[in-house]
Enzyme design. Structure first.
Site, PDB file in Angstrom:
ATOM      1  N   ASP A 209       2.507 -20.207  -8.932  1.00  0.00           N
ATOM      2  CA  ASP A 209       3.219 -19.282  -8.042  1.00  0.00           C
ATOM      3  C   ASP A 209       2.233 -18.648  -7.066  1.00  0.00           C
ATOM      4  OD1 ASP A 209       5.523 -19.909  -9.286  1.00  0.00           O
ATOM      5  OD2 ASP A 209       5.796 -18.000 -10.328  1.00  0.00           O
ATOM      6  N   ASP A 211       2.234 -15.690  -5.954  1.00  0.00           N
ATOM      7  CA  ASP A 211       1.912 -14.282  -6.225  1.00  0.00           C
ATOM      8  C   ASP A 211       1.060 -14.082  -7.483  1.00  0.00           C
ATOM      9  OD1 ASP A 211       3.766 -14.963  -8.104  1.00  0.00           O
ATOM     10  OD2 ASP A 211       5.269 -13.490  -7.519  1.00  0.00           O
ATOM     11  N   TRP A 275      16.399 -17.292  -9.669  1.00  0.00           N
ATOM     12  CA  TRP A 275      15.211 -16.989 -10.454  1.00  0.00           C
ATOM     13  C   TRP A 275      15.433 -17.211 -11.949  1.00  0.00           C
ATOM     14  CZ3 TRP A 275      14.123 -13.646 -14.402  1.00  0.00           C
ATOM     15  CH2 TRP A 275      12.765 -13.428 -14.682  1.00  0.00           C
ATOM     16  N   GLU A 278      13.789 -22.186 -15.505  1.00  0.00           N
ATOM     17  CA  GLU A 278      13.196 -23.528 -15.370  1.00  0.00           C
ATOM     18  C   GLU A 278      11.903 -23.659 -16.169  1.00  0.00           C
ATOM     19  OE1 GLU A 278      12.782 -21.173 -13.111  1.00  0.00           O
ATOM     20  OE2 GLU A 278      10.597 -21.227 -13.043  1.00  0.00           O
ATOM     21  N   ASP A 279      11.154 -22.541 -16.296  1.00  0.00           N
ATOM     22  CA  ASP A 279       9.906 -22.592 -17.073  1.00  0.00           C
ATOM     23  C   ASP A 279      10.220 -22.656 -18.576  1.00  0.00           C
ATOM     24  OD1 ASP A 279      10.987 -20.069 -16.777  1.00  0.00           O
ATOM     25  OD2 ASP A 279       9.072 -19.028 -16.820  1.00  0.00           O
ATOM     26  N   MET A 305      -0.347  -9.983 -10.440  1.00  0.00           N
ATOM     27  CA  MET A 305       0.826 -10.404  -9.669  1.00  0.00           C
ATOM     28  C   MET A 305       0.933  -9.545  -8.417  1.00  0.00           C
ATOM     29  SD  MET A 305       4.768 -10.891 -10.718  1.00  0.00           S
ATOM     30  CE  MET A 305       5.482  -9.572  -9.805  1.00  0.00           C
ATOM     31  N   HIS A 308       6.273  -8.212  -4.562  1.00  0.00           N
ATOM     32  CA  HIS A 308       7.124  -8.901  -3.587  1.00  0.00           C
ATOM     33  C   HIS A 308       8.566  -8.420  -3.730  1.00  0.00           C
ATOM     34  CE1 HIS A 308       8.525 -11.217  -7.018  1.00  0.00           C
ATOM     35  NE2 HIS A 308       7.272 -11.393  -7.342  1.00  0.00           N
ATOM     36  N   ARG A 310      12.572  -8.345  -4.455  1.00  0.00           N
ATOM     37  CA  ARG A 310      13.336  -8.812  -5.617  1.00  0.00           C
ATOM     38  C   ARG A 310      14.003 -10.150  -5.305  1.00  0.00           C
ATOM     39  NH1 ARG A 310      15.179  -4.171  -8.764  1.00  0.00           N
ATOM     40  NH2 ARG A 310      17.315  -4.832  -8.755  1.00  0.00           N
TER      41      ARG A 310
END
Ligand code: BGC
Length: 378
Positions: A209, A211, A275, A278-279, A305, A308, A310
Site C-alpha cells: 500500500d 500509505d 475496502w 481481499e487480504d 501509516m 488519508h 476515509r
C-alpha cells in the site's frame, strides 16, 4: 626402606632414566599439541565450507549486468552498461552493510522533491540495482493506487533509499484503477503481478500500500520460502495487539510473495469491491494451499501509516469470505479481465493505468443469490 629406594634408583639407571622420561613426556605433549592443532584447523575449514554451501543455496540473480540488459531490452531503459563492459561482480553480502536500523518517515514530500533527491540513483521507470555487487534478490514493488497524489512523493522518497540500502534489484510499479468504480485492490495487485512479470525476472513481488512506510531497514525485503506478511505492527493500530499484530490472520498493508506462491493460489480474488476482505481472503488461500505465512518480529516489521481520506468499506466482505475455498481455482489470475490504458515511465516509478471492469458484473458464480454489494464509508 631408604636402602630399597636407592636400589630401585640404581635399577632405573639413575639420572639417565630421568632424562629418557623427560624426552618421552615432551614427545607425548608435542604429539597431543599437533593433533589438537590439526583438529582446530579442520574444524575451521569445515565451518567455511558450510557457510559457502549455505550461501550457494540462496538463489542469486545470475548477473547484475544480465539484469540491466534484460531491462534495457524489455523496457528501453538506458543503463550505463554496454556489452563490452560485461563483468561478473561479487555477490552482495547476505547482511547488507549499510543498514541504519530505525528510519524516520517524512510524510510531506512532493514527487518533485523526491525526484531531486533520488533521481540520480534510480533509472527512469523506477528501476534500481546495486552498483558494486550482484544483488541476491530481484523484487517488483507493486502499489495499488487511486486518488492519493499527496502520498506518492512520501512513498518514493522513503522506499528508494530503503530498498537501495538493502542492495536489491527492484522496480516500483504504481497500478492505478481507471474510472470511478469502487476500488478493487486485489484486481490491481493481480494486474501488477502480470504486467511487472513481463519485465522481470523478479524473484518475488511486494504487494504494497502507498500509505504504509517501513520504519526499520533491518526489515529486509528479501524473498522467503513462504509468503511473508510485512506490515506486522502499524502506527494506525498503535503498533499493538497480541504478538504485535492486529489479529492472527491479518495479511493487510504489505506482503511479499514469490511467483510460485502467487500462482499456487491463483493470485488474489477478483470479487472484493471497496475496502477490506481481499487480504483475509489471501490468507485463507495461502493456508488452504498448505503454505504458511511468515512474519519478522514486530519491532523490525514496524510501519507508519500516512493519514488519508476515509474509504468506502465493503460490508459484504465476511459473507464473501465464507464462500472462499471452492472459488479459488477459478477466481483470481485465471479469470482476470483487464485493459491497460497507458504505461508511463516516470523518473522514480512506472505508472500503469488500467480498466479492471465494474462491480455490477456478477463475478461470484458460487453465489447465485448474491446481487451486488453493500458498501459504506469508513
Ligand atoms: C478487513 C481487512 C483489513 C483488516 C484490518 C478487516 O476487517 O477485512 O481487509 O486489513 O480489517 O484493518
Amino acid at each position: 626402606m631408604w636402602g630399597e629406594g636407592r636400589r630401585w634408583w640404581r635399577c632405573m639407571g639413575g639420572g639417565l632414566g630421568v632424562g629418557l622420561m623427560v624426552v618421552w613426556v615432551v614427545r607425548v605433549c608435542l604429539i597431543l599439541t599437533i593433533t589438537l592443532l590439526m583438529l582446530l584447523v579442520s574444524l575451521l575449514l569445515k565451518n567455511r565450507i558450510t557457510l559457502q554451501e549455505a550461501d550457494a543455496s540462496i538463489p542469486v540473480q545470475a548477473n547484475v549486468y544480465a539484469f540491466k540488459e534484460a531491462l534495457e531490452a524489455s523496457v528501453g531503459v538506458s543503463g550505463d552498461s554496454g556489452k563490452s563492459s560485461v563483468k561478473v561482480l561479487p555477490g552482495c553480502p547476505s547482511t547488507p552493510p549499510h543498514l541504519v536500523g530505525e528510519v524516520k518517515v517524512e510524510e510531506s514530500v512532493t514527487v518533485k522533491e523526491a525526484e531531486a533527491r533520488h533521481g540520480a540513483s534510480v533509472k527512469y521507470g523506477g528501476f534500481s540495482w546495486p552498483e558494486h555487487c550482484e544483488a541476491r534478490w530481484s523484487v517488483a514493488i507493486i502499489v495499488p493506487y487511486r486518488d492519493r497524489e499527496h502520498q506518492v512523493g512520501a512513498f518514493l522518497n522513503h522506499m528508494h533509499p530503503f530498498l537501495q540500502r538493502q542492495q536489491l534489484n527492484y522496480s516500483i510499479y504504481f497500478v492505478e484503477q481507471d474510472g470511478t468504480e469502487l476500488f478493487n485492490r486485489a484486481r490491481l495487485l493481480n494486474v501488477g503481478f502480470l504486467e511487472s512479470h513481463k519485465e522481470g525476472p523478479w524473484d518475488c513481488y511486494a504487494f504494497h500500500d502507498v500509505d504504509m512506510l517501513p520504519e526499520n531497514d533491518y526489515h529486509l525485503y528479501h524473498c522467503s520460502a513462504q509468503p511473508r506478511h510485512l506490515a506486522v505492527a502499524t502506527s494506525n493500530n498503535k503498533y499493538r495487539s497480541s504478538h504485535g499484530i492486529l489479529y492472527h490472520t491479518y495479511y493487510g498493508g504489505a506482503c511479499l510473495m514469490g511467483e510460485g506462491h502467487i500462482r499456487k493460489v491463483n493470485g488474489w480474488s477478483n470479487i472484493y469491491w471497496g475496502w477490506g476482505g481481499e487480504d483475509d481472503d489471501m490468507w485463507r488461500r495461502i493456508t488452504f494451499a498448505d503454505m504458511a505465512v511468515w512474519r519478522y518480529p514486530a519491532h523490525f516489521a514496524k510501519y507508519k501509516m500516512i493519514k488519508h481520506k476515509r474509504q468506502i468499506v465493503n460490508e459484504d466482505r465476511y459473507k464473501i469470505l465464507k464462500r472462499n475455498t471452492g472459488r479459488y481455482p477459478y477466481d483470481g489470475l485465471k479469470n482476470l479481465n483487464y485493459t491497460i490504458k497507458t504505461v508511463t515511465r516516470h523518473p522514480l516509478y512506472t505508472h500503469i493505468l488500467v480498466d479492471i471492469g465494474s462491480s455490477s458484473a456478477q463475478d461470484d458464480p458460487t453465489n447465485k443469490k448474491f446481487s451486488g454489494h453493500n458498501n459504506k464509508k469508513t
